[in-house]
Enzyme design. Structure first.
Site, PDB file in Angstrom:
ATOM      1  N   GLU A  61      56.023  25.809 -14.239  1.00 62.86           N
ATOM      2  CA  GLU A  61      55.370  25.512 -12.961  1.00 62.86           C
ATOM      3  C   GLU A  61      53.856  25.449 -13.093  1.00 62.86           C
ATOM      4  OE1 GLU A  61      57.693  27.724 -13.533  1.00 62.86           O
ATOM      5  OE2 GLU A  61      59.139  27.920 -11.887  1.00 62.86           O
ATOM      6  N   LYS A 120      64.655  36.161 -22.576  1.00 58.69           N
ATOM      7  CA  LYS A 120      64.043  35.073 -23.335  1.00 58.69           C
ATOM      8  C   LYS A 120      64.235  35.308 -24.821  1.00 58.69           C
ATOM      9  CE  LYS A 120      60.643  31.703 -22.440  1.00 58.69           C
ATOM     10  NZ  LYS A 120      59.325  31.353 -21.939  1.00 58.69           N
ATOM     11  N   TRP A 156      65.589  30.458 -22.467  1.00 59.44           N
ATOM     12  CA  TRP A 156      66.064  31.393 -21.451  1.00 59.44           C
ATOM     13  C   TRP A 156      67.577  31.556 -21.504  1.00 59.44           C
ATOM     14  CZ3 TRP A 156      62.686  34.394 -19.385  1.00 59.44           C
ATOM     15  CH2 TRP A 156      61.405  33.947 -19.051  1.00 59.44           C
TER      16      TRP A 156
HETATM   17  P1  ADP Z   1      58.094  27.828 -21.302  1.00 60.28           P
HETATM   18  O1  ADP Z   1      58.946  26.622 -21.409  1.00 60.28           O
HETATM   19  O2  ADP Z   1      56.662  27.645 -21.706  1.00 60.28           O
HETATM   20  O3  ADP Z   1      58.700  29.005 -21.962  1.00 60.28           O
HETATM   21  P2  ADP Z   1      58.980  28.863 -18.783  1.00 60.28           P
HETATM   22  O4  ADP Z   1      58.570  28.457 -17.414  1.00 60.28           O
HETATM   23  O5  ADP Z   1      60.372  28.614 -19.204  1.00 60.28           O
HETATM   24  O6  ADP Z   1      57.964  28.138 -19.738  1.00 60.28           O
HETATM   25  O7  ADP Z   1      58.670  30.391 -19.031  1.00 60.28           O
HETATM   26  C1  ADP Z   1      57.552  31.009 -18.464  1.00 60.28           C
HETATM   27  C2  ADP Z   1      57.682  32.494 -18.614  1.00 60.28           C
HETATM   28  O8  ADP Z   1      57.681  32.839 -20.003  1.00 60.28           O
HETATM   29  C3  ADP Z   1      56.566  33.294 -18.017  1.00 60.28           C
HETATM   30  O9  ADP Z   1      56.737  33.492 -16.644  1.00 60.28           O
HETATM   31  C4  ADP Z   1      56.690  34.599 -18.812  1.00 60.28           C
HETATM   32  O10 ADP Z   1      57.726  35.422 -18.301  1.00 60.28           O
HETATM   33  C5  ADP Z   1      57.093  34.103 -20.175  1.00 60.28           C
HETATM   34  N1  ADP Z   1      55.909  33.936 -21.034  1.00 60.28           N
HETATM   35  C6  ADP Z   1      55.221  32.803 -21.309  1.00 60.28           C
HETATM   36  N2  ADP Z   1      54.200  33.047 -22.141  1.00 60.28           N
HETATM   37  C7  ADP Z   1      54.214  34.376 -22.400  1.00 60.28           C
HETATM   38  C8  ADP Z   1      53.405  35.254 -23.178  1.00 60.28           C
HETATM   39  N3  ADP Z   1      52.371  34.823 -23.889  1.00 60.28           N
HETATM   40  N4  ADP Z   1      53.732  36.564 -23.180  1.00 60.28           N
HETATM   41  C9  ADP Z   1      54.789  37.026 -22.480  1.00 60.28           C
HETATM   42  N5  ADP Z   1      55.584  36.254 -21.742  1.00 60.28           N
HETATM   43  C10 ADP Z   1      55.305  34.944 -21.685  1.00 60.28           C
END
Ligand code: ADP
Length: 540
Positions: free
Chosen positions: A328, A437, A442
């Site tokens: 987002e 994660k 996910w």
């Molecule tokens: P992406 O595809 O980049 O993983 P998502 O929207 O699926 O994006 O995931 C976002 C979530 O991933 C964040 O809300 C957080 O919970 C986790 N996240 C992303 N970057 C970090 C980070 N550097 N450290 C910890 N958690 C992270």
């Protein structure tokens, strides 16, 4: 009084035009499925992106129709990144690691009309093709061929005349791309990016205090182009004219290290699991790879552990840049550089800071909502991180679900529980999302719980994330059996295997007499996470 600056619109056609004018000879390298290298220039890339736009324009689609991709990081996917939006269509990148149900749902919900699919992923089609309504499926292949019943991307391009391409004038708030988030409790939801959001995100990403990407850089996104536009790197690199190295399907440490060394990559990016593998490989063969060009490894998607940041620096002289973002947020929200205020801090303190998620990027604002109002920026008070800014979603595509994520005053609720310190460094402490994660992907705990509870012997089940070195987190099933019922861990896991991808299955099941509950009768996941935080299956 309005300013009298011209109303130049920030669009991807403008970005492509710039690349054409300025960066023609710069190189774009792809690792093909057979591991050989495909090389061409920005001039070739622009020509082919234009051909794609022309060809798509002749399919009779309407403005803003969706064109989906299921593909690795390669030059054809990059062409789609520009060719699709420059045709006035919306690029919809899809994660091939999703279950067939989710793939079918997402393609249907997005209303995709065309699918561009990687030759290595064609086998996925069988699992959802009869459940979706697509006008065309084109195969991206190295030799231009397509299996029977499918069309060839290369033939589509060869039939198009790039001379017929005219740079269009879109409004900057027109939709350019979309990407679905993983569902927490409900279905996946679509984030829809405007041309303006992508342009501003690219400019801000290139800032020194963000990713600091310049024309001289050689950028290799390991993060897949189906994960929030590979964190925007293909766009940012094209905006500044950096050489791009696209690793194709080869995400093993050895291939990645070969690319880093041979192509003299300066900036690369991926999730901690990938860099865990790279670190191990380097530890096994110190000095085997010439990485002196590499100046930053951007790690995000999950927390980059302090130990990893230290190990790369101390054992291999390599610099980790920790970043945080979300689907987002297009996705970059914060990046962790040690600011000048910390120049005198001891080394240990500096490492500790570098493991935080960092300082919000330009025009990204953050606040943490606690139980009693917004948390103080003291590095201790916790609250749910809310963000706003020019590339933060304001709504999900075509659904009422998830509207509670957007506050009335225009902020987005991230679901991350954070502290913010006096210097503005955000540090994630926990997550409200009921998701695990693992290796950057996910896993829905709710979906696993529902499947576990559909087993005859199970009375109640909770699935929680337990920390694990290589994958960051892995799912653990906690199960209460019905009175007198019997089953085994193997039986429950094979029960789950019928509906869930193999990589998402729990590594272990713990049988307990009772699962703790909240006042409203929900499993108290926090208590379970605490109980099993040092859990390893071997310890049983
Ligand atoms: P992406 O595809 O980049 O993983 P998502 O929207 O699926 O994006 O995931 C976002 C979530 O991933 C964040 O809300 C957080 O919970 C986790 N996240 C992303 N970057 C970090 C980070 N550097 N450290 C910890 N958690 C992270």
């Amino acid at each position: 009084m309005k300013g009298l600056t011209s109303d130049y619109q920030l669009t991807l056609p403008a970005m492509l035009r710039r690349a054409e004018a300025l960066y023609g000879p710069k190189e774009i390298v792809t690792r093909r499925p057979d591991k050989s290298f495909h090389r061409y220039t920005y001039a070739d890339f622009v020509r082919r992106a234009k051909k794609l736009a022309v060809a798509l324009g002749e399919l009779g689609l309407e403005k803003s129709d969706r064109v989906a991709t299921l593909a690795w990081n390669n030059h054809q996917h990059l062409e789609a990144y520009f060719g699709v939006p420059c045709a006035g269509l919306v690029l919809h990148t899809i994660n091939p690691r999703l279950s067939a149900d989710d793939l079918a749902y997402i393609i249907d919900h997005a209303g995709d009309r065309v699918l561009l699919i990687d030759e290595t992923m064609v086998k996925l089609l069988a699992s959802f093709r009869d459940r979706v309504d697509l006008d065309h499926i084109y195969v991206l292949s190295a030799d231009g061929s397509a299996p029977e019943g499918l069309e060839s991307y290369e033939e589509l391009l060869s039939g198009a005349d790039e001379e017929r391409f005219e740079y269009p004038d879109f409004a900057e708030d027109d939709a350019a791309a979309m990407c679905y988030t993983s569902g927490t409790t409900g279905r996946p939801k679509g984030a829809l990016y405007s041309h303006r959001a992508i342009c501003l995100h690219s400019m801000a990403s290139a800032m020194t205090d963000m990713l600091g990407i310049a024309e001289r850089d050689v950028v290799m996104p390991i993060v897949p182009m189906f994960h929030v536009n590979a964190w925007g790197l293909p766009f940012t690199s094209t905006l500044v004219g950096a050489k791009q190295v696209l690793p194709g399907p080869h995400l093993d440490p050895e291939s990645l290290l070969e690319n880093l060394a041979n192509e003299k990559v300066t900036i690369t990016a991926g999730v901690p699991t990938i860099f865990f593998g790279i670190l191990n490989k380097l530890d096994e063969n110190p000095g085997a790879y010439q990485l002196s060009s590499l100046r930053a490894m951007i790690i995000g998607g999950s927390a980059a552990p302090e130990g990893m940041i230290r190990a790369f620096a101390e054992r291999h002289g390599l610099h980790v840049l920790h970043a945080w973002g979300m689907t987002e947020t297009t996705p970059l929200g914060s990046v962790c550089h040690v600011s000048s205020q910390l120049d005198d801090a001891p080394e240990d303190e500096r490492y500790r800071v570098r493991a935080k998620q960092g300082i919000p990027g330009a025009f990204i604002e953050v606040r943490a909502r606690g139980d009693e109002g917004f948390a103080a920026w003291d590095g201790e008070s916790m609250g749910e991180l809310e963000v706003r800014g020019p590339w933060v979603s304001g709504a999900y595509f075509n659904t009422e679900e998830g509207t509670d994520k957007f506050t009335e005053d225009g902020w987005f609720r991230t679901g991350d529980i954070v502290t913010i310190d006096e210097n503005g460094y955000v540090e994630i402490q926990d997550r409200t999302k009921d998701l695990i994660k693992s290796g950057g992907e996910w896993i829905s705990s709710v979906a696993l719980e529902n499947s576990l509870m559909s087993h005859d012997a199970v009375a109640e089940a909770a699935v929680i994330a337990v920390p694990e070195e290589q994958w960051g987190e892995r799912p653990l099933g906690v199960v209460v059996l019905k009175e007198g019922a019997e089953t085994t861990e193997e039986d429950l896991i094979s029960h789950l295997a019928a509906h869930h991808p193999k990589w998402s299955l729990p590594d272990a099941i713990e049988f307990v007499d009772e699962i703790p509950h909240t006042a409203t009768g929900k499993a108290l996941k926090m208590a379970l996470r605490e109980r099993y935080k040092d859990y390893t299956p071997a310890e049983r």
